[in-house]
Design a protein around this motif. Structure first.
Motif, mmCIF file in Angstrom:
data_model
loop_
_atom_site.group_PDB
_atom_site.id
_atom_site.type_symbol
_atom_site.label_atom_id
_atom_site.label_comp_id
_atom_site.label_asym_id
_atom_site.label_seq_id
_atom_site.Cartn_x
_atom_site.Cartn_y
_atom_site.Cartn_z
ATOM 1 N N MET A 1 -4.538 -4.915 -4.922
ATOM 2 C CA MET A 1 -5.704 -4.091 -4.938
ATOM 3 C C MET A 1 -6.907 -3.776 -6.028
ATOM 4 N N PRO A 8 -2.586 -7.877 1.438
ATOM 5 C CA PRO A 8 -3.616 -7.838 2.052
ATOM 6 C C PRO A 8 -4.906 -8.625 2.297
ATOM 7 N N PHE A 53 -2.312 1.961 0.918
ATOM 8 C CA PHE A 53 -2.188 1.080 0.211
ATOM 9 C C PHE A 53 -1.709 2.688 -1.089
ATOM 10 N N ASN A 54 -3.534 3.420 -1.219
ATOM 11 C CA ASN A 54 -3.020 3.847 -2.477
ATOM 12 C C ASN A 54 -2.614 5.130 -2.030
ATOM 13 N N GLN A 66 2.037 2.761 -1.827
ATOM 14 C CA GLN A 66 2.875 1.868 -2.364
ATOM 15 C C GLN A 66 2.493 2.211 -4.383
ATOM 16 N N TYR A 118 1.271 0.131 -9.477
ATOM 17 C CA TYR A 118 1.710 -0.774 -7.867
ATOM 18 C C TYR A 118 3.753 -0.816 -7.802
ATOM 19 N N LEU A 129 1.170 -6.556 -6.994
ATOM 20 C CA LEU A 129 0.033 -5.774 -6.133
ATOM 21 C C LEU A 129 -1.374 -5.625 -6.067
ATOM 22 N N TRP A 161 5.978 -1.885 -4.906
ATOM 23 C CA TRP A 161 6.161 -2.860 -3.827
ATOM 24 C C TRP A 161 7.614 -2.358 -2.845
ATOM 25 N N ALA A 191 4.506 -2.030 2.719
ATOM 26 C CA ALA A 191 3.584 -3.194 2.791
ATOM 27 C C ALA A 191 3.825 -4.710 3.522
ATOM 28 N N TRP A 216 -6.648 1.096 6.281
ATOM 29 C CA TRP A 216 -6.196 0.120 4.979
ATOM 30 C C TRP A 216 -5.816 0.867 3.696
ATOM 31 N N TYR A 217 -6.706 0.665 3.528
ATOM 32 C CA TYR A 217 -6.770 0.935 1.857
ATOM 33 C C TYR A 217 -6.096 1.705 1.491
ATOM 34 N N TRP A 232 -1.380 1.894 8.182
ATOM 35 C CA TRP A 232 -0.200 1.032 8.247
ATOM 36 C C TRP A 232 0.363 -0.059 9.358
#
Length: 740
Positions: free
Chosen positions: A499, A403, A443-444, A447, A455, A495, A457, A400, A439-440, A373
């Motif tokens: 991604m 990105p 998110f997965n 989020q 996805y 989002l 937020w 988040a 980081w990727y 994060w």
């Protein structure tokens, strides 16, 4: 690059990229005015100063800069040049030039310039002062810090004319965010008789028993006040003891160095952004140079820690202390790092100087915690925190932000030599890949939505009746309408598209640095760009648009209600609350605006797709998003178009024209205009019109107001919000030069 104008929040200041830097800066004040309240001492960039204009005209991000600050009746030009030398980051000289503007034959304006040097808790400063008939004249400051070793700051030779006066004080401040207060605390006033029998007031620095340093003051600061009439020109020189030089960087030597750097800047600008070939005149080229210069001249270095709130903790805790090199959206209102803004910033900076961009990207990725994060807003150090309302300081570690750094990295990848990636490029990718991967993955895991391949937020307020539509600050689009009743069943199209871009970029990097991992990223990218899945999750066939999905009612309103107080001796009070005239249900939100365009904006749609055809038709409609000034953020037909979100929150992303989204639209239209598809002719026509509308309006508003703005009014084209906003609004340079 150790020294720089890394204090974008002040009109003129320099520091080093170190945790406890020596800082230097400039304040100024118009003399002989009778000020009834606090002195209008200029220092930090403030809307309330009401300057006619300020900003860099030329700045290469490393070696030199030229800035104009225009007041009523006069202007100041601040220039600097840096030169290498010694073992501590080189040397530099500032030049401050004052010019009277306005009425011919008017009495000369008298200005006080306040130069200062301050430490941030370590190092020492020694003033070398002599008393003269014109006051206490500071010849130089001798100093020493851990990073800089021994140095001196040299002031120009004393002007013995009667119109120049000198005052100097050495004092302490509570911190770098309190330097202006330290100067005001030392300020005194005296009444002087003038030849026309009118009294003049002179404000000057002085020591007296009443001017005691506040308890806990830690920063040593030396102020040098020079009071003189316009016009004038003053050089201030920083020299390192470890450097040997043929001549002092001042006078004609400085003039020549500055001219050479400016000439090189002009040449490099035309090489990277060939605007003459596009037919732009000198005025618009100068405007574009100013936009780039304000972007790189607005890069700051900050050091400190974030305050972070976890769902497992009752109170916020400190993040670790860290440094951050970052561009900032606005020197006056947002002089700090914003995660989603930064990806847009680097689209421009990387086209100018990729080494600066790569360093900034590495700095941001170094802020990852072990989970992957990154705090979306970076408020590091006392100077940065002094500009932020308390309610926005704490960062939630489940929240988040888009990105967008993947956009910048993808743009950098396009600049690589595809036949043979060199050692520098490979080293950069190897540095960032492990951090990007963490980081990727974050998110997965944090989020994702409840539906497969969706996805959501986090960070929306559930169960509230205070907001017409609870904000989604984490999306970057703040009050843009989402489902009216936040729930875990939501799915957000923007989002998902972010991604998809991230997956594609990860696959490209992996092919270079970790080929075995490339297939898993490619597989995810294939799923997230699959039109059938995307349409099932987000295509509203009834409305013919891409849409969020959630618990939604489009019949909610703000109304004023009277409430009885809890205490019997208090009066009833009123406030605006949300009421429902139709219960929400799970469905597509059917809102048409920027979010609906994301599969188009991020170029996920296939050139021949029916959905792209529909989007291009909708963009052509003059009563939806299209304006003469760019695409508005929300359709005029939408129930929440230009509606307040609370009684205190005016509409923000509910109709205004925003340049970052318009840049993505222009970029997408350029791509979809390539011959070979049924949509290419339509896209080409819209591309030319939209690009022309945006460039012309941003330039016209700059010429009219002196500034580039945060957003633009969709009905009049006038700039609104914060100014100057030479963050993502400076992407106009890429639109002008057609670099996408």
């Amino acid at each position: 690059k150790f020294w720089g104008t890394y204090r974008p929040q002040v009109y003129m200041g320099m520091k080093t990229k170190s945790p406890q830097s020596l800082v230097t800066g400039l304040m100024w004040l118009r003399q002989h005015e009778r000020y009834q309240s606090e002195l209008p001492l200029r220092h930090t960039c403030e809307h309330g100063d009401k300057l006619l204009k300020y900003g860099w005209l030329a700045h290469d991000g490393v070696n030199f800069g030229i800035q104009d600050v225009v007041e009523q009746g006069y202007s100041l030009r601040t220039s600097f040049v840096k030169v290498p030398g010694g073992r501590h980051g080189g040397e530099w000289t500032w030049r401050v030039t004052g010019t009277q503007v306005g009425v011919t034959g008017a009495s000369p304006v008298t200005i006080s310039l306040f130069f200062y040097a301050a430490t941030d808790g370590q190092g020492k400063l020694i003033s070398v002062v002599k008393d003269t008939k014109n006051g206490r004249y500071l010849t130089q400051i001798n100093g020493e810090t851990e990073e800089l070793g021994k140095f001196k700051i040299i002031f120009p030779a004393e002007n013995t004319g009667v119109d120049t006066r000198y005052h100097t004080v050495s004092t302490k401040a509570e911190g770098l965010h309190k330097l202006k207060e330290a100067a005001l605390r030392k300020m005194q006033a005296t009444i002087e008789k003038s030849g026309n029998n009118k009294d003049k007031v002179l404000y000057f620095l002085g020591d007296s028993a009443s001017h005691r340093n506040p308890p806990g003051a830690k920063s040593d600061v030396v102020f040098h006040q020079v009071t003189l009439k316009l016009p004038f020109e003053i050089d201030i020189i920083f020299e390192s003891e470890t450097s040997s030089r043929k001549s002092q960087l001042s006078g004609e030597t400085f003039t020549q160095e500055l001219a050479q750097w400016k000439e090189k800047f002009d040449q490099n600008f035309e090489e990277r952004f060939p605007l003459k070939d596009k037919g732009y005149d000198s005025a618009k080229i100068a405007f574009a140079k100013a936009m780039l210069s304000n972007m790189v001249g607005g890069i700051g270095y900050f050091y400190g820690h974030s305050l972070v709130q976890s769902e497992n903790q009752k109170t916020p805790v400190k993040y670790w202390d860290a440094g951050l090199l970052t561009a900032v959206p606005s020197r006056s209102f947002f002089p700090r790092g914003f995660l989603w803004d930064e990806g847009f910033h680097q689209l421009l900076i990387s086209k100018w100087d990729r080494t600066i961009s790569e360093e900034i990207i590495e700095h941001w990725l170094n802020l990852l915690n072990k989970d992957g994060w990154i705090p979306r807003e970076q408020i590091l150090g006392e100077e940065a925190r002094s500009k932020v309302p308390a309610e926005f300081v704490v960062q939630q570690n489940k929240n988040a932000n888009p990105p967008t750094l993947f956009l910048a990295i993808e743009s950098i990848l396009k600049g690589f030599n595809k036949d043979e990636i060199n050692e520098h490029d490979t080293r950069f990718l190897k540095k960032i890949f492990p951090r990007l991967e963490v980081w990727y993955k974050w998110f997965n895991t944090t989020q994702v939505g409840t539906a497969p391949f969706s996805y959501r937020w986090r960070g929306r307020k559930e169960g509230t009746d205070d907001e017409l539509n609870p904000k989604t600050l984490t999306s970057g689009l703040d009050d843009y309408p989402r489902s009216s009743h936040p729930s875990q069943d939501e799915r957000h199209i923007d989002l998902r598209c972010w991604m998809a871009v991230a997956s594609g970029t990860m696959a490209k990097i992996a092919k270079v640095v970790d080929p075995d991992s490339a297939p898993k990223f490619e597989a995810t990218h294939k799923l997230l760009t699959n039109h059938r899945i995307m349409n099932e999750l987000h295509w509203s066939a009834e409305m013919g648009l891409f849409s969020d999905y959630g618990n939604h009612s489009d019949r909610v309103y703000l109304t004023r209600k009277t409430f009885q107080p809890a205490q019997p001796n208090q009066r009833p009070y009123t406030k605006m609350v949300r009421i429902e005239k139709q219960k929400p249900k799970l469905r597509f939100t059917d809102t048409f605006g920027y979010v609906s365009l994301f599969p188009f904006l991020l170029q996920i749609l296939k050139p021949d797709s029916q959905q792209l055809t529909q989007i291009l038709e909708d963009l052509s409609a003059r009563d939806l998003l299209w304006t003469e000034y760019g695409l508005r953020s929300l359709s005029k037909r939408d129930p929440l178009y230009m509606k307040r979100n609370t009684e205190h929150d005016p509409p923000y992303w509910r109709g205004a024209v925003w340049i970052n989204m318009n840049y993505l639209a222009v970029r997408a239209l350029k791509r979809y205009s390539q011959p070979g598809s049924r949509n290419s002719e339509k896209a080409a026509k819209l591309y030319q019109e939209l690009r022309s509308n945006l460039v012309n309006n941003i330039y016209n508003e700059y010429a009219r107001s002196g500034y580039v703005w945060e957003s633009y009014n969709d009905m009049t084209g006038k700039g609104q919000g914060t100014h100057p906003f030479t963050g993502w609004s400076a992407l106009v340079v890429l639109m002008m030069s057609e670099q996408y």
